[in-house]
Design a protein around this motif. Sequence first.
Motif, mmCIF file in Angstrom:
data_model
loop_
_atom_site.group_PDB
_atom_site.id
_atom_site.type_symbol
_atom_site.label_atom_id
_atom_site.label_comp_id
_atom_site.label_asym_id
_atom_site.label_seq_id
_atom_site.Cartn_x
_atom_site.Cartn_y
_atom_site.Cartn_z
ATOM 1 N N SER A 52 34.468 50.224 37.402
ATOM 2 C CA SER A 52 34.652 50.820 36.082
ATOM 3 C C SER A 52 35.609 52.006 36.109
ATOM 4 O O SER A 52 36.265 52.306 35.118
ATOM 5 C CB SER A 52 33.295 51.269 35.512
ATOM 6 N N GLY A 53 35.699 52.692 37.246
ATOM 7 C CA GLY A 53 36.590 53.835 37.344
ATOM 8 C C GLY A 53 38.048 53.469 37.445
ATOM 9 O O GLY A 53 38.908 54.354 37.491
ATOM 10 N N LEU A 54 38.346 52.176 37.468
ATOM 11 C CA LEU A 54 39.729 51.709 37.535
ATOM 12 C C LEU A 54 39.958 50.700 36.415
ATOM 13 O O LEU A 54 40.127 49.501 36.656
ATOM 14 C CB LEU A 54 40.016 51.070 38.895
ATOM 15 N N PRO A 55 39.947 51.154 35.155
ATOM 16 C CA PRO A 55 40.101 50.206 34.044
ATOM 17 C C PRO A 55 41.423 49.461 34.072
ATOM 18 O O PRO A 55 41.515 48.340 33.576
ATOM 19 C CB PRO A 55 39.978 51.099 32.800
ATOM 20 N N GLN A 56 42.460 50.067 34.663
ATOM 21 C CA GLN A 56 43.749 49.395 34.728
ATOM 22 C C GLN A 56 43.842 48.404 35.885
ATOM 23 O O GLN A 56 44.860 47.753 36.072
ATOM 24 C CB GLN A 56 44.870 50.429 34.825
ATOM 25 N N GLY A 57 42.748 48.288 36.659
ATOM 26 C CA GLY A 57 42.753 47.339 37.768
ATOM 27 C C GLY A 57 42.857 45.893 37.336
ATOM 28 O O GLY A 57 43.206 45.021 38.130
ATOM 29 N N ARG A 58 42.543 45.601 36.076
ATOM 30 C CA ARG A 58 42.632 44.225 35.570
ATOM 31 C C ARG A 58 44.014 43.917 35.000
ATOM 32 O O ARG A 58 44.208 42.854 34.412
ATOM 33 C CB ARG A 58 41.564 44.001 34.494
ATOM 34 N N HIS A 59 44.953 44.845 35.183
ATOM 35 C CA HIS A 59 46.294 44.680 34.634
ATOM 36 C C HIS A 59 47.315 44.716 35.771
ATOM 37 O O HIS A 59 47.015 45.190 36.877
ATOM 38 C CB HIS A 59 46.564 45.772 33.605
ATOM 39 N N PRO A 60 48.516 44.226 35.555
ATOM 40 C CA PRO A 60 49.503 44.152 36.642
ATOM 41 C C PRO A 60 49.864 45.527 37.204
ATOM 42 O O PRO A 60 49.962 46.516 36.477
ATOM 43 C CB PRO A 60 50.720 43.506 35.967
ATOM 44 N N HIS A 61 50.086 45.569 38.506
ATOM 45 C CA HIS A 61 50.549 46.758 39.201
ATOM 46 C C HIS A 61 51.643 46.359 40.186
ATOM 47 O O HIS A 61 51.738 45.192 40.588
ATOM 48 C CB HIS A 61 49.412 47.448 39.969
ATOM 49 N N GLY A 62 52.420 47.326 40.587
ATOM 50 C CA GLY A 62 53.457 47.070 41.571
ATOM 51 C C GLY A 62 53.504 48.170 42.610
ATOM 52 O O GLY A 62 53.335 49.351 42.288
ATOM 53 N N LEU A 63 53.703 47.782 43.847
ATOM 54 C CA LEU A 63 53.926 48.723 44.935
ATOM 55 C C LEU A 63 55.380 48.560 45.348
ATOM 56 O O LEU A 63 55.772 47.522 45.890
ATOM 57 C CB LEU A 63 52.984 48.440 46.105
ATOM 58 N N LEU A 64 56.206 49.551 45.044
ATOM 59 C CA LEU A 64 57.624 49.467 45.324
ATOM 60 C C LEU A 64 57.867 49.391 46.831
ATOM 61 O O LEU A 64 56.995 49.722 47.637
ATOM 62 C CB LEU A 64 58.348 50.673 44.728
ATOM 63 N N ALA A 65 59.068 48.978 47.204
ATOM 64 C CA ALA A 65 59.359 48.741 48.621
ATOM 65 C C ALA A 65 59.133 49.983 49.471
ATOM 66 O O ALA A 65 58.610 49.901 50.586
ATOM 67 C CB ALA A 65 60.795 48.236 48.774
ATOM 68 N N GLU A 113 62.585 43.653 50.610
ATOM 69 C CA GLU A 113 61.347 42.882 50.633
ATOM 70 C C GLU A 113 60.258 43.598 49.860
ATOM 71 O O GLU A 113 60.016 44.790 50.063
ATOM 72 C CB GLU A 113 60.878 42.646 52.078
ATOM 73 N N VAL A 114 59.588 42.869 48.984
ATOM 74 C CA VAL A 114 58.455 43.403 48.239
ATOM 75 C C VAL A 114 57.317 42.396 48.308
ATOM 76 O O VAL A 114 57.485 41.266 48.765
ATOM 77 C CB VAL A 114 58.827 43.697 46.763
ATOM 78 N N GLN A 115 56.153 42.820 47.842
ATOM 79 C CA GLN A 115 54.972 41.957 47.868
ATOM 80 C C GLN A 115 54.284 42.017 46.522
ATOM 81 O O GLN A 115 54.072 43.099 45.966
ATOM 82 C CB GLN A 115 54.013 42.400 48.970
ATOM 83 N N SER A 116 53.961 40.868 45.986
ATOM 84 C CA SER A 116 53.245 40.777 44.721
ATOM 85 C C SER A 116 51.749 40.766 45.021
ATOM 86 O O SER A 116 51.278 39.942 45.817
ATOM 87 C CB SER A 116 53.656 39.501 43.976
ATOM 88 N N LEU A 117 51.009 41.662 44.388
ATOM 89 C CA LEU A 117 49.596 41.791 44.748
ATOM 90 C C LEU A 117 48.760 42.284 43.576
ATOM 91 O O LEU A 117 49.282 42.709 42.547
ATOM 92 C CB LEU A 117 49.432 42.739 45.951
ATOM 93 N N ASP A 118 47.465 42.203 43.769
ATOM 94 C CA ASP A 118 46.473 42.686 42.813
ATOM 95 C C ASP A 118 45.940 44.025 43.324
ATOM 96 O O ASP A 118 45.592 44.155 44.502
ATOM 97 C CB ASP A 118 45.342 41.660 42.704
ATOM 98 N N LEU A 119 45.880 45.033 42.459
ATOM 99 C CA LEU A 119 45.485 46.367 42.899
ATOM 100 C C LEU A 119 44.065 46.386 43.454
ATOM 101 O O LEU A 119 43.787 47.069 44.452
ATOM 102 C CB LEU A 119 45.611 47.357 41.741
ATOM 103 N N THR A 120 43.174 45.645 42.845
ATOM 104 C CA THR A 120 41.796 45.620 43.342
ATOM 105 C C THR A 120 41.735 45.040 44.747
ATOM 106 O O THR A 120 41.016 45.548 45.618
ATOM 107 C CB THR A 120 40.899 44.810 42.392
ATOM 108 N N ALA A 121 42.512 43.979 45.001
ATOM 109 C CA ALA A 121 42.557 43.398 46.340
ATOM 110 C C ALA A 121 43.176 44.362 47.339
ATOM 111 O O ALA A 121 42.732 44.463 48.493
ATOM 112 C CB ALA A 121 43.339 42.086 46.304
ATOM 113 N N LEU A 122 44.209 45.089 46.911
ATOM 114 C CA LEU A 122 44.838 46.075 47.793
ATOM 115 C C LEU A 122 43.841 47.170 48.160
ATOM 116 O O LEU A 122 43.691 47.526 49.333
ATOM 117 C CB LEU A 122 46.061 46.673 47.099
ATOM 118 N N GLU A 123 43.156 47.711 47.159
ATOM 119 C CA GLU A 123 42.173 48.756 47.443
ATOM 120 C C GLU A 123 41.067 48.246 48.358
ATOM 121 O O GLU A 123 40.609 48.955 49.259
ATOM 122 C CB GLU A 123 41.574 49.293 46.147
#
Length: 457
Positions: A52-65, A113-123
């Motif tokens: 619940s403390g990460l409401p934006q976790g259900r939305h796209p995120h990007g980790l730049l190179a 090189e970049v990687q497409s990922l889900d923030l919740t999975a990254l955390e």
Amino acid sequence: MEQDRDRGRWQHAVVIGAGFTGLLAARVLARRFARVTLLERDRLAPGTTHRSGLPQGRHPHGLLARGAAVVEELFPGIRAELAGRGAPVFDFGEGFATRLPHAWAPRTAVGIEVQSLDLTALESALRGRVRAEPAVRVRDGFVVEGLQLSADRRRAVAVTGRDRDDPDHTAVRIEADVIVDAAGRASRLPGWLAAAGLPRPEQRRVASPLVYSSRMYELPEDAAPGWLVSFEMTFPPLVRRGGAAVTVGPGHRLVSVIAPAGELPPPRDETALREFAGSLHNPLFAQVMAQGRPVTPVYRCPVGGNRWFRYDRLRRFPDRLLVLGDAFCAYNPVYGQGLTVAALQAELLGRLLARAGEPAGVAARFQRRAARIALFPWLTATAADQGWTTSRPGPLVNWARRFLGRVLLRVPGDPELYTHFARVQNMLASPLVLLRPSLLHRLLRPARSPQGDGPAQ
């Protein structure tokens, strides 16, 4: 507290917030401290459960190179681990289908090189690594309610709080040699400073009215598109609506449409949502919706504007207290800068700790240098978002907006310029490289019709 001289380490550090920023901070602190306590308000369930403390976790995120490189350095092998979970690694220019305000960005390899990922999975992956650190204790379900300073108010000495599940609400005091606020936009530090009789930091704000509406779709194997991430950039007032679609696993695309709240359809109106997606310049979001099977509800969340607390400018700021990530400077996440800025600040903290003979004095040095990291991303984000407001920007932001507009106009028809711009986007190069004479000439020459390549279907 004294340094643990037998092991050449200091005794105890506390980190408020066990999200992305807090996890990276805990990693670097564990190199210098015998104990690191990571305090998190949410209960942390195993796996990749959203919190619940990460409401934006259900939305796209990007980790730049640049940010991904820092994370890989702090957590060796994390990219391969995430790739094994279905997060693809690819060339930024080839894998992105990006609609800029005037036309499509070139689809060409740029060597990034970049990687497409889900923030919740990254955390989740990072949290597993951090929990394995012998020095680190993760204390979840703990609400930090206050900050305690020394009698002269010159240094932070403890945090106070309580366990969420304690029916008696018993107050808990946790002492530390260093306290790190990585609580994100939920940080309560300005109020804590005021309660202690210290000045609040200057707050800079550039608002954004944008809201996400996001949903996960599963695509059949024969419908896999020729892109891994697609994006349509907002640039108000010219472009008020946009979107993003991110590959987060085999056959799964997380699709988000973005607009001011009053322009988005209701979350439960699937037909209206598809019609809205079809109204964008980028047709790829609507294609995924048409071909894919929705596997989640539609989630809505305010994007959040740009906010910078200038702790670096406070003359009376407690020593041994550091502020990282969104708690210090938060950006409109549409531009994908926040995670990378937080990673660079954690990297900076690690360098300063490695050089320091004692914890005293590290906080002031850190906040000044963290502000330098924040500056160019701040100018970029606020230059774009200035179009949402009728207030007149300062001269630096006004210049940055005009320059950014010129770059976005020229990039679609110039693959070489786009390669340099992609390096700036990924924070591998300073925006100042675009002022080199050879590139400045390309920006200032008469523009051809900015068509660019169309999207890969």
